[in-house]
Design an enzyme around this catalytic site. Structure first.
Site, PDB file in Angstrom:
ATOM      1  N   THR A 186       0.824  -1.206   0.000  1.00  0.00           N
ATOM      2  CA  THR A 186       0.000   0.000   0.000  1.00  0.00           C
ATOM      3  C   THR A 186       0.860   1.258   0.000  1.00  0.00           C
ATOM      4  O   THR A 186       0.477   2.284  -0.563  1.00  0.00           O
ATOM      5  CB  THR A 186      -0.926  -0.013   1.230  1.00  0.00           C
ATOM      6  OG1 THR A 186      -1.831  -1.097   1.077  1.00  0.00           O
ATOM      7  CG2 THR A 186      -1.703   1.267   1.381  1.00  0.00           C
ATOM      8  N   SER A 193       1.275  -7.400  -0.914  1.00  0.00           N
ATOM      9  CA  SER A 193       1.922  -8.455  -0.104  1.00  0.00           C
ATOM     10  C   SER A 193       0.974  -9.592   0.257  1.00  0.00           C
ATOM     11  O   SER A 193       1.421 -10.624   0.750  1.00  0.00           O
ATOM     12  CB  SER A 193       2.568  -7.871   1.148  1.00  0.00           C
ATOM     13  OG  SER A 193       1.647  -7.672   2.187  1.00  0.00           O
ATOM     14  N   THR A 229       1.459  -4.352   4.287  1.00  0.00           N
ATOM     15  CA  THR A 229       1.220  -4.683   5.700  1.00  0.00           C
ATOM     16  C   THR A 229       0.661  -6.104   5.883  1.00  0.00           C
ATOM     17  O   THR A 229       0.799  -6.681   6.959  1.00  0.00           O
ATOM     18  CB  THR A 229       0.227  -3.687   6.338  1.00  0.00           C
ATOM     19  OG1 THR A 229      -1.005  -3.729   5.607  1.00  0.00           O
ATOM     20  CG2 THR A 229       0.784  -2.281   6.355  1.00  0.00           C
ATOM     21  N   ASP A 230       0.011  -6.657   4.848  1.00  0.00           N
ATOM     22  CA  ASP A 230      -0.738  -7.907   5.047  1.00  0.00           C
ATOM     23  C   ASP A 230       0.131  -9.076   5.502  1.00  0.00           C
ATOM     24  O   ASP A 230      -0.287  -9.871   6.346  1.00  0.00           O
ATOM     25  CB  ASP A 230      -1.489  -8.282   3.767  1.00  0.00           C
ATOM     26  CG  ASP A 230      -2.709  -7.396   3.528  1.00  0.00           C
ATOM     27  OD1 ASP A 230      -3.094  -6.668   4.462  1.00  0.00           O
ATOM     28  OD2 ASP A 230      -3.267  -7.424   2.414  1.00  0.00           O
TER      29      ASP A 230
HETATM   30  N1  ASP Z   1      -2.771  -5.451   0.660  1.00  0.00           N
HETATM   31  C1  ASP Z   1      -1.742  -4.479   0.999  1.00  0.00           C
HETATM   32  C2  ASP Z   1      -0.389  -5.209   1.013  1.00  0.00           C
HETATM   33  O1  ASP Z   1      -0.167  -5.959   1.912  1.00  0.00           O
HETATM   34  C3  ASP Z   1      -2.036  -3.891   2.302  1.00  0.00           C
HETATM   35  C4  ASP Z   1      -1.049  -2.881   2.813  1.00  0.00           C
HETATM   36  O2  ASP Z   1       0.084  -2.782   2.376  1.00  0.00           O
HETATM   37  O3  ASP Z   1      -1.421  -2.161   3.760  1.00  0.00           O
HETATM   38  O4  ASP Z   1       0.390  -5.047   0.115  1.00  0.00           O
END
Ligand code: ASP
Length: 320
Positions: free
Chosen positions: A16, A65, A98-99
């Site tokens: 993200t 991610s 973050t995932d």
């Molecule tokens: N779906 C995103 C990722 O993990 C979520 C994020 O980065 O906050 O790449």
């Protein structure tokens, strides 16, 4: 002003933090992994000053991610290892979604001898948001890199620095999405300075260096799946996975490592058939307290949440 001669290498993997939405007001309908890591850095005011030395950029991947793959982990681990062994590099920052950040943190912690800081930086709002959190998180990651004695695999989000063992995503939306559970974060970043609450040192770093050698020669990764205990659980999922050729199973047990008797029996059958089985708890805090009469049959993965226990088992099987 440059006070540190060594390079800081920034490895981009997407997430993200590199996400783009159609409108600035859209915080969730974005596509992750769109902005190149050099452009991300170029958009941060005061970055050169915060770095206190040269920054070098590499784009390792450009993914959401949630789609993390072993080939990306392998490429990331290889480059981190090479940079850690390069005397001209003093630290690594990895931009990451973050995932699955906690899994990558635990993976890197396990395979790297991180005598220098390896800091994962992320964001909960895309780069196009009215108030993106990525730029501040990047500045905070650089503050951590430059903090005296900083080393090991660390994660920075929303003004806190977490260790690889404890860090866990706890919230799907809040900017302050990560927690280190009962122990709390290692410290906080305030106006470019790190206020440490705990020691940087973390045990077990680099225990899977042999796995890194196997990764470097592109050995196939084992298949390890996670099953869960819940009301009405059965052994059907385990039996199906065994038939499907899985090599390891992590179970997210209930409470203090308790299992429905049918699931327990299936896991014991799987273990007898040669599969590696590890028991964790689905409780988000604390860890399973070993009770010989109850936990004798199936080994525990102490202090690890299920996804990190899976990473450890993957590496154990790779090392074997
Ligand atoms: N779906 C995103 C990722 O993990 C979520 C994020 O980065 O906050 O790449």
């Amino acid at each position: 002003m440059q006070v540190n001669a060594g390079k800081i290498v920034v490895l981009g993997t997407g997430g993200t933090i590199a996400g783009k939405a159609g409108t600035a007001g859209d915080n969730i309908g974005y596509v992750a992994g769109q902005v190149g890591v050099q452009d991300l850095l170029d958009a941060v005011p005061g970055l050169a000053q915060a770095a206190q030395g040269p920054l070098v950029v590499e784009q390792i991947a450009q993914i959401d991610s949630k789609n993390m793959e072993f080939c990306v982990w392998a490429a990331l681990a290889r480059r981190c290892s090479e940079h850690l062994n390069d005397d001209s590099v003093r630290a690594i920052v990895v931009t990451h979604g973050t995932d699955t950040l906690e899994e990558t943190a635990w993976f890197l912690h396990s395979v790297l001898d991180a005598r220098k800081p390896v800091v994962l930086a992320c964001a909960m709002r895309p780069a196009t948001a009215i108030a993106p959190d990525g730029p501040q998180n990047l500045l905070d990651a650089l503050a951590v890199v430059n903090a005296p004695g900083a080393h090991g695999v660390l994660a920075v989000c929303a003004g806190a620095v977490h260790g690889a063992r404890q860090v866990q995503k706890m919230h799907p939306y809040r900017v302050d999405a990560f927690s280190s559970g009962e122990g709390g974060p290692l410290g906080w970043i305030e106006e470019g300075c790190v206020r440490l609450a705990q020691n940087w040192s973390q045990t077990q770093a680099g225990w899977a260096l042999i796995a890194l050698e196997k990764i470097a020669i592109d050995a196939p990764w084992p298949r390890v799946e996670i099953v869960m205990n819940y009301a009405g659980a059965s052994g059907a999922m385990v039996d199906a996975l065994v038939r499907d050729g899985v090599q390891g199973l992590v179970v997210a047990a209930t409470g203090n490592g308790t299992l429905h008797h049918a699931l327990q029996a299936a896991l014991e059958r799987a273990q007898q058939a040669g599969l590696a089985v590890r028991v964790t708890t689905r409780c988000p805090l604390g860890q399973v307290l070993s009770l010989p009469g109850v936990h004798a049959a199936l080994p525990l993965a102490p202090g690890l949440i299920p996804v990190k226990a899976r990473v450890s088992l993957l590496l154990e099987l790779l090392c074997a």
